[in-house]
Structure formats: structure tokens, C-alpha cells
Design an enzyme around this catalytic site. Structure first.
Site, short mmCIF file in Angstrom:
data_model
loop_
_atom_site.label_atom_id
_atom_site.label_comp_id
_atom_site.label_asym_id
_atom_site.label_seq_id
_atom_site.Cartn_x
_atom_site.Cartn_y
_atom_site.Cartn_z
N GLY A 10 0.90 -1.39 -0.19
CA GLY A 10 -0.06 0.13 0.67
C GLY A 10 1.39 1.09 -0.27
N THR A 126 4.67 2.47 6.56
CA THR A 126 3.12 2.22 6.33
C THR A 126 2.44 3.50 7.06
OG1 THR A 126 1.94 0.72 8.26
CG2 THR A 126 3.76 0.35 8.72
N ASP A 128 0.08 3.16 8.96
CA ASP A 128 -0.25 2.23 9.81
C ASP A 128 0.67 2.36 11.38
OD1 ASP A 128 -2.51 1.41 8.63
OD2 ASP A 128 -2.39 -0.39 8.68
N MET A 170 -7.99 3.57 8.78
CA MET A 170 -7.17 2.77 9.09
C MET A 170 -6.34 2.22 10.02
SD MET A 170 -5.44 3.09 4.83
CE MET A 170 -7.39 3.05 3.01
N ARG A 172 -5.03 -1.74 10.48
CA ARG A 172 -5.25 -2.84 10.26
C ARG A 172 -5.15 -3.91 11.75
NH1 ARG A 172 -5.99 -7.27 7.91
NH2 ARG A 172 -6.78 -6.31 5.49
N GLU A 222 -10.00 0.49 11.82
CA GLU A 222 -11.13 -0.58 10.49
C GLU A 222 -10.41 -2.45 10.93
OE1 GLU A 222 -8.88 -0.61 7.14
OE2 GLU A 222 -7.14 -1.82 8.23
O1 F6P Z 1 -0.83 -1.09 5.56
C1 F6P Z 1 -1.95 0.51 5.20
C2 F6P Z 1 -3.47 -0.19 4.94
O2 F6P Z 1 -3.91 1.08 4.90
C3 F6P Z 1 -3.78 -0.49 5.61
O3 F6P Z 1 -5.19 0.13 6.99
C4 F6P Z 1 -5.51 -1.37 5.28
O4 F6P Z 1 -5.78 -2.35 5.64
C5 F6P Z 1 -4.82 -1.29 3.56
O5 F6P Z 1 -3.67 -0.64 3.91
C6 F6P Z 1 -5.71 -1.78 2.70
O6 F6P Z 1 -5.21 -1.30 1.63
P1 F6P Z 1 -5.87 -1.96 -0.41
O7 F6P Z 1 -6.36 -1.53 -0.11
O8 F6P Z 1 -4.25 -0.59 -0.36
O9 F6P Z 1 -4.58 -3.33 -0.28
#
Ligand code: F6P
Length: 342
Positions: A10, A126, A128, A170, A172, A222
């Protein structure tokens, strides 16, 4: 030495600043030259590369996204995958080493390649902020700024209508964005993956806020797991790594809160707005320093390492340390924030 740069996984604000920092420091201080692999590991497997000179990185540290593109390709999968194939591409194109800029998945692949004897080093990325062995990851500061501004705005409309608004950010595995943006914006509750909370407790906070004439604003990551649920809310299938694609917990919670409290409740999901656009000044400086340090580490042949932040210093750690564990919100940080809930 010829170094290949790639951005994988990402995207996040600051990737271009890392690329520029590495190219400028590498060409000036270490006499290196650079190529960029397009779309992460995909560009390595397909030998899709472009030259990266000083001119091609001019003025890019303030640009969002990545000039190299990104993907979630795993270099060990597919007919062209595997360490031997990667080694052949490097050999064929006279690339002496790879600087991989990425998060958990990218760095795990980098580690496997380094374990197989390939010259790879990592730069942590990241929004996150969930990577271990570095105090912070670049992109996080920008994401928190974006989320804070959004929550500030949402608060004014919540107040006008005396509504409860649940804002989804966001995060995860780790609730850092929720914790920091929620604290910065004065949210009335912050729900993170590390702490399962029941609907009853959430509604108690919501009612406390309503009873003093305010409009409750709840920030939820999320990856939050509502007490009684087996896992984080997901209804969008699986991603490229077979992980559930998260998102939608705010939409799930808002009607439950409304039903239980009688307070009109709405949901807003900030989504990719947190990953896009220009990086903050902090992230530009931080990412530039990481890029410069990565070029220095490559010049010293520190393959298998990752550049990281310790206090205010950029240090070198092993990629294994960064990928063996997650940087999650400690109990004490949650307890501190929870004193302000309701
Ligand atoms: O890793 C960062 C992040 O923003 C997470 O919080 C999220 O679950 C994920 O990327 C979603 O990214 P993509 O839809 O691009 O896989």
C-alpha cells in the site's frame, strides 16, 4: 555500485522523498547509480526498470504516491517468482543490490531474499505505524494530520445536528492512527484493534456526551473487534495476501448505537484519503533521512538490514527484528486515552 529501488505494498505519503534522498545521497556521497523497479516486486520479476538519475527525482519529495508505482506482488509467487529468478534479473541488469521500501509484507519478502543470500535492504513504510524495530514509520504523521482535520470538520456538523458520528480510520493490526487523531481531535471514544469493547460500554460513553449537551464523536480503527465478534468487520473479500479486506466497521456500529441509545447516528469512512496527497513536513524530512541512510547502508554492504528511527537518530536494524513482531498500541497508552472517553 548500481542500486535498484522499489516501492511495494500500500502506498503512503513520503515514498518519493525516500527515493529522492537515496538517489541524491547515493550519487553524491557514495558514487552509486540507481534504477527503479516499476510497481514493486512485479518490476523485479518482469525486469521492468527505469534509470533514476538526479534529474528524475528533482522536486519530488513533496509529491504524494510513488513515481515508481506500487503493487502487492509477492516475489516468491508465480512462474517468474523465487530467489533464483530475482538473482538472474539482478545479474542480467548489473544491479548490485535492492533497496525495498515497504511495510510488513514487502519486508518479509525482502528478508526471505536476504536469507537466500541476495543483496536486499529495507526502508519501513506504513501509515499504520505497525512495524516493530522503528519508533515511527513515515506516512503515519501525514495520515494522522489528514484524519485529525477530517474529525475536526465532522465535529462541527455533528454539533449542528446533535448527531453521533462514528469516524472510521485505517489501522489493520494497530490503532495508532485512531489513537493519535482521536486524541488530537478530542474524540469521545477511540476503538482500536488491540482493545475489544462491547456495545454497552460504547453506548454509555455516547450517552454521557449527549447528557452534557454535546454531539458524540467516536473514532474507530478498521481492525477493531466488537466484543462478541470473532474477528474484525469485513465484507469485501480477501486481498492479494489472502487477508480479509477490512472496512465498514463504522457503518456497522452507527445503526447499533442509534438503536440502543435513540441518538441519531451516522458513519463516515476516511479510507484512502489518509494515504493520498502531499506528505507533512515531518514526513518529508524523516523519509529523506531514511532514503539517505539506506543509500549509506547499501554502500557499506549492510544487506539484510533495515533503516529505522530510534529517538531522533536513524539507525540500522536487522529486517528480521522488524518483521518478527508488530508495533501495537500498549495498554498504558490506551488507558491514558480512555480517561478522556465519554
Ligand atoms: O497497510 C496500510 C493499509 O492502509 C491498511 O490499514 C489497510 O488495511 C490496507 O492498507 C488497505 O490497502 P489496500 O486496499 O491498498 O490493500
Amino acid at each position: 555500485m548500481r542500486i535498484g529501488l522499489l516501492t511495494s505494498g500500500g502506498d503512503c505519503p513520503g515514498l518519493n522523498a525516500v527515493i529522492r534522498g537515496a538517489v541524491l545521497a547515493g550519487t553524491r556521497a557514495h558514487d552509486n547509480d540507481f534504477v527503479g523497479f516499476k510497481y514493486g516486486w512485479k518490476g523485479v520479476l518482469e525486469a521492468d526498470l527505469v534509470a533514476l538519475d538526479r534529474l528524475s527525482v528533482r522536486g519530488i519529495s513533496k509529491q504524494g504516491g510513488t513515481i515508481l508505482g506500487s503493487s502487492r506482488t509477492n516475489p516468491f509467487e508465480g512462474p517468474r517468482g523465487g530467489a533464483a529468478n530475482v538473482a538472474k534479473v539482478l545479474h542480467d541488469h548489473q544491479v548490485d543490490g535492492i533497496i525495498a521500501i515497504g511495510g510488513e509484507g514487502t519486508l518479509t519478502a525482502a528478508r526471505r531474499l536476504a536469507d537466500a543470500g541476495l543483496p536486499v535492504l529495507g526502508v519501513p513504510k506504513t501509515i499504520d505505524n505497525d512495524l516493530a524495530a522503528t519508533d515511527y514509520s513515515f506516512g503515519f504523521d501525514t495520515a494522522v494530520e489528514i484524519a485529525t482535520e477530517a474529525i475536526d470538520r465532522i465535529r462541527t456538523t455533528a454539533e449542528s445536528h446533535q448527531r453521533c458520528i462514528v469516524v472510521e480510520v485505517m489501522g489493520r493490526h494497530a490503532g495508532w492512527i485512531a489513537l493519535h487523531s482521536g486524541m488530537a481531535a478530542g474524540a469521545h471514544a477511540i476503538l482500536i484493534p488491540e482493545q475489544s469493547v462491547g456495545l454497552g460500554e460504547i453506548c454509555t460513553w455516547v450517552e454521557m456526551v449527549r447528557d452534557r449537551g454535546r454531539a458524540p464523536v467516536i473514532v474507530v480503527a478498521e481492525g477493531f473487534v466488537l466484543e462478541g465478534a470473532a474477528e474484525a468487520h469485513s465484507h469485501k473479500g480477501l486481498d492479494a495476501f489472502n487477508r480479509p479486506r477490512l472496512g465498514g466497521i463504522a457503518d456497522h456500529l452507527a445503526p447499533l448505537i442509534q438503536m440502543k441509545t435513540g441518538i441519531e447516528s451516522r458513519a463516515t469512512t476516511l479510507g484512502f484519503s489518509q494515504r493520498g496527497g502531499v506528505p507533512s513536513a515531518y514526513d518529508r524530512v524523516f523519509a529523506t533521512r531514511l532514503g539517505m541512510a539506506a543509500a549509506g547502508a547499501a554502500a557499506k554492504g549492510r544487506w539484510g538490514s533495515m533503516v529505522a528511527l530510534r529517538g531522533t537518530d536513524i539507525v540500522s536494524v536487522s529486517i528480521a527484528d522488524a518483521t518478527n513482531a508488530l508495533n501495537r498500541v500498549p495498554q498504558a497508552r490506551y488507558d491514558e486515552a480512555a480517561l478522556l472517553f465519554g
